[in-house]
Design an enzyme around this catalytic site. Sequence first.
Site, PDB file in Angstrom:
ATOM      1  N   ARG A 154       0.865  -1.180   0.000  1.00 40.22           N
ATOM      2  CA  ARG A 154       0.000   0.000   0.000  1.00 40.22           C
ATOM      3  C   ARG A 154       0.901   1.228   0.000  1.00 40.22           C
ATOM      4  O   ARG A 154       1.811   1.303   0.833  1.00 40.22           O
ATOM      5  CB  ARG A 154      -0.870   0.028   1.272  1.00 40.22           C
ATOM      6  CG  ARG A 154      -1.840  -1.120   1.397  1.00 40.22           C
ATOM      7  CD  ARG A 154      -2.333  -1.207   2.836  1.00 40.22           C
ATOM      8  NE  ARG A 154      -1.245  -1.419   3.782  1.00 40.22           N
ATOM      9  CZ  ARG A 154      -1.314  -1.203   5.092  1.00 40.22           C
ATOM     10  NH1 ARG A 154      -2.425  -0.761   5.618  1.00 40.22           N
ATOM     11  NH2 ARG A 154      -0.274  -1.427   5.883  1.00 40.22           N
ATOM     12  N   CYS A 262      -3.192   2.851  -8.855  1.00 41.14           N
ATOM     13  CA  CYS A 262      -3.513   1.433  -9.079  1.00 41.14           C
ATOM     14  C   CYS A 262      -5.002   1.147  -9.332  1.00 41.14           C
ATOM     15  O   CYS A 262      -5.355   0.647 -10.399  1.00 41.14           O
ATOM     16  CB  CYS A 262      -3.031   0.601  -7.898  1.00 41.14           C
ATOM     17  SG  CYS A 262      -1.238   0.535  -7.824  1.00 41.14           S
TER      18      CYS A 262
HETATM   19  P1  NAD Z   1       6.387   4.600 -11.164  1.00 36.29           P
HETATM   20  O1  NAD Z   1       5.869   5.319 -12.343  1.00 36.29           O
HETATM   21  O2  NAD Z   1       6.441   5.288  -9.830  1.00 36.29           O
HETATM   22  O3  NAD Z   1       7.861   4.074 -11.475  1.00 36.29           O
HETATM   23  C1  NAD Z   1       8.233   3.430 -12.638  1.00 36.29           C
HETATM   24  C2  NAD Z   1       9.700   3.713 -12.904  1.00 36.29           C
HETATM   25  O4  NAD Z   1      10.145   2.879 -13.966  1.00 36.29           O
HETATM   26  C3  NAD Z   1      10.003   5.147 -13.330  1.00 36.29           C
HETATM   27  O5  NAD Z   1      10.987   5.705 -12.479  1.00 36.29           O
HETATM   28  C4  NAD Z   1      10.504   5.018 -14.767  1.00 36.29           C
HETATM   29  O6  NAD Z   1      11.494   5.976 -15.118  1.00 36.29           O
HETATM   30  C5  NAD Z   1      11.084   3.613 -14.747  1.00 36.29           C
HETATM   31  N1  NAD Z   1      11.208   2.981 -16.061  1.00 36.29           N
HETATM   32  C6  NAD Z   1      10.270   2.866 -17.029  1.00 36.29           C
HETATM   33  N2  NAD Z   1      10.765   2.173 -18.069  1.00 36.29           N
HETATM   34  C7  NAD Z   1      12.024   1.814 -17.751  1.00 36.29           C
HETATM   35  C8  NAD Z   1      13.048   1.085 -18.405  1.00 36.29           C
HETATM   36  N3  NAD Z   1      12.853   0.557 -19.619  1.00 36.29           N
HETATM   37  N4  NAD Z   1      14.233   0.940 -17.792  1.00 36.29           N
HETATM   38  C9  NAD Z   1      14.438   1.470 -16.575  1.00 36.29           C
HETATM   39  N5  NAD Z   1      13.508   2.156 -15.886  1.00 36.29           N
HETATM   40  C10 NAD Z   1      12.315   2.335 -16.469  1.00 36.29           C
HETATM   41  O7  NAD Z   1       5.507   3.276 -11.070  1.00 36.29           O
HETATM   42  P2  NAD Z   1       5.073   2.502  -9.722  1.00 36.29           P
HETATM   43  O8  NAD Z   1       3.977   3.203  -9.019  1.00 36.29           O
HETATM   44  O9  NAD Z   1       6.289   2.102  -8.968  1.00 36.29           O
HETATM   45  O10 NAD Z   1       4.413   1.187 -10.384  1.00 36.29           O
HETATM   46  C11 NAD Z   1       5.175   0.213 -11.036  1.00 36.29           C
HETATM   47  C12 NAD Z   1       4.300  -0.985 -11.288  1.00 36.29           C
HETATM   48  O11 NAD Z   1       3.913  -1.568 -10.042  1.00 36.29           O
HETATM   49  C13 NAD Z   1       3.003  -0.691 -12.045  1.00 36.29           C
HETATM   50  O12 NAD Z   1       2.697  -1.761 -12.880  1.00 36.29           O
HETATM   51  C14 NAD Z   1       1.981  -0.608 -10.928  1.00 36.29           C
HETATM   52  O13 NAD Z   1       0.691  -0.921 -11.381  1.00 36.29           O
HETATM   53  C15 NAD Z   1       2.480  -1.660  -9.971  1.00 36.29           C
HETATM   54  N6  NAD Z   1       2.083  -1.465  -8.574  1.00 36.29           N
HETATM   55  C16 NAD Z   1       2.116  -0.214  -8.042  1.00 36.29           C
HETATM   56  C17 NAD Z   1       1.765  -0.046  -6.708  1.00 36.29           C
HETATM   57  C18 NAD Z   1       1.780   1.331  -6.078  1.00 36.29           C
HETATM   58  O14 NAD Z   1       1.282   1.454  -4.967  1.00 36.29           O
HETATM   59  N7  NAD Z   1       2.330   2.331  -6.733  1.00 36.29           N
HETATM   60  C19 NAD Z   1       1.398  -1.145  -5.919  1.00 36.29           C
HETATM   61  C20 NAD Z   1       1.404  -2.405  -6.502  1.00 36.29           C
HETATM   62  C21 NAD Z   1       1.752  -2.548  -7.835  1.00 36.29           C
END
Ligand code: NAD
Length: 432
Positions: A154, A262
């Site tokens: 979360r 999410c």
């Molecule tokens: P985010 O946007 O905060 O972070 C993603 C990061 O990935 C960014 O810093 C971006 O620059 C980097 N990135 C993208 N393409 C890349 C590449 N080819 N090489 C290197 N870096 C790269 O995203 P987030 O909130 O951390 O979510 C990530 C995933 O996890 C999503 O699929 C989301 O649905 C899932 N998720 C998120 C949460 C949450 O609470 N945020 C919880 C569970 C699951």
Amino acid sequence: MKIAIIGTGYVGLPTGVGLAELGNDVVCIDKNIDKIKLLQSGKVTLYEDGLEELFVKNIQQGRLNFTSSMQEGVSRADVVIIAVGTPPHSVTKEADMQYIHAAAEELALYLDGYTVVATKSTVPVGTGDVVESIIRKNNPAADFDVISLPEFLREGFAVYDFFNPDRIVVGANTEKARDIIKELYKPFEGKTNILFVNRRSSETIKYASNAFLAIKIHYINEMANFCEKSGADIREVAQGMGLDTRIGNRFLNPGPGYGGSCFPKDTMAMAYMAQQNGVDMTLINAAITGNAKRKKQMAQRVLDAVKDISNPKIAVLGLAFKDGTDDCRESPAMEIVDALLENNADITAYDPQAMKNAKLLVGDKIKYADDMYEAVKEADVVAILTEWKDFKNFDFVKASALMKHKNIVDCRNLLCPETAKNNGFKYQGIGK
Ligand code: NAD
């Protein structure tokens, strides 16, 4: 174990820090060079309770490193964790897989020795197969397995949840990959459920869980609407429902609708997948439409509270999509602010953590205050939009002296209605 994490966002960074704290040698990779420079200079790039302390400690102890070079991180890794974004596609609203595909193409080139590639991002069912074929195509000689390792943290509690997960779900189709992941999560053995399932089930578990929680929030919001018409009190109703262990007391707080990075995107992606598979999912679709309506209803409630005042001044408390985070993505508070702005509202807002991110979204269309009392100065109404604990200590006497009209619309049921009324405030909560 040597771990590479691709993506240093809200999931990748806390996961990297947590795995380093467990004693692993972690390299976090991001293509955002500015972010990597900040992280390399010892600056944490997002707010999560308890993250900074562990971040600094593990950098100092040499277990946590950052790079923008895929080769540097991946070539040495036993496990590569993909944690890049999967935002909604602008037209179809299915999960946009461009970042996953790009990461898979790039990492494929640098795999060296047997490696487990784990997808932690929330991805459509069947993505494991796609990632596997991308890697094979780009590096036919690579020795690897692709697994699904969904994330359930979360936001706001990412560090706590890393060390105290309700469950760890692993979708692995080979014994070799399962054994490596068992080793990685050994510190959790006997403390939490570690569920090994097939890859497609694991991918589905993530969407099925998020859609269920979104539906639960939508349900309690509808029930709150009913209470407002029927003379019942949603707080008492939720308490009575929550005592039933089959229902449970969590996610029964009515509010301005679900938000964040999410639930909105995952419900839409699930609805899209259902449609593609010819499966009717009326509940999810009702939650999606109902939730969009909810935010408009809440904005209207704030506008109604000042309808007799010309050029009203609105104090907004809370911009993040929930407490404990600086994340404003799909925040109901931001959508309510937008709706208020469409009605030319004069808004001064305060949020303990999220103002920097809010500024990126609404810029100087609103004013920003340094604390909640500066925000309520001269205000005709206060709208509480995020459930920050600080707001619970709202000092009615102090606010009385500052506000033009003593009026509160509490979209989070944070304040005590009786105390508000005893202090001469007009108070509207949710569901009563
Ligand atoms: P985010 O946007 O905060 O972070 C993603 C990061 O990935 C960014 O810093 C971006 O620059 C980097 N990135 C993208 N393409 C890349 C590449 N080819 N090489 C290197 N870096 C790269 O995203 P987030 O909130 O951390 O979510 C990530 C995933 O996890 C999503 O699929 C989301 O649905 C899932 N998720 C998120 C949460 C949450 O609470 N945020 C919880 C569970 C699951």
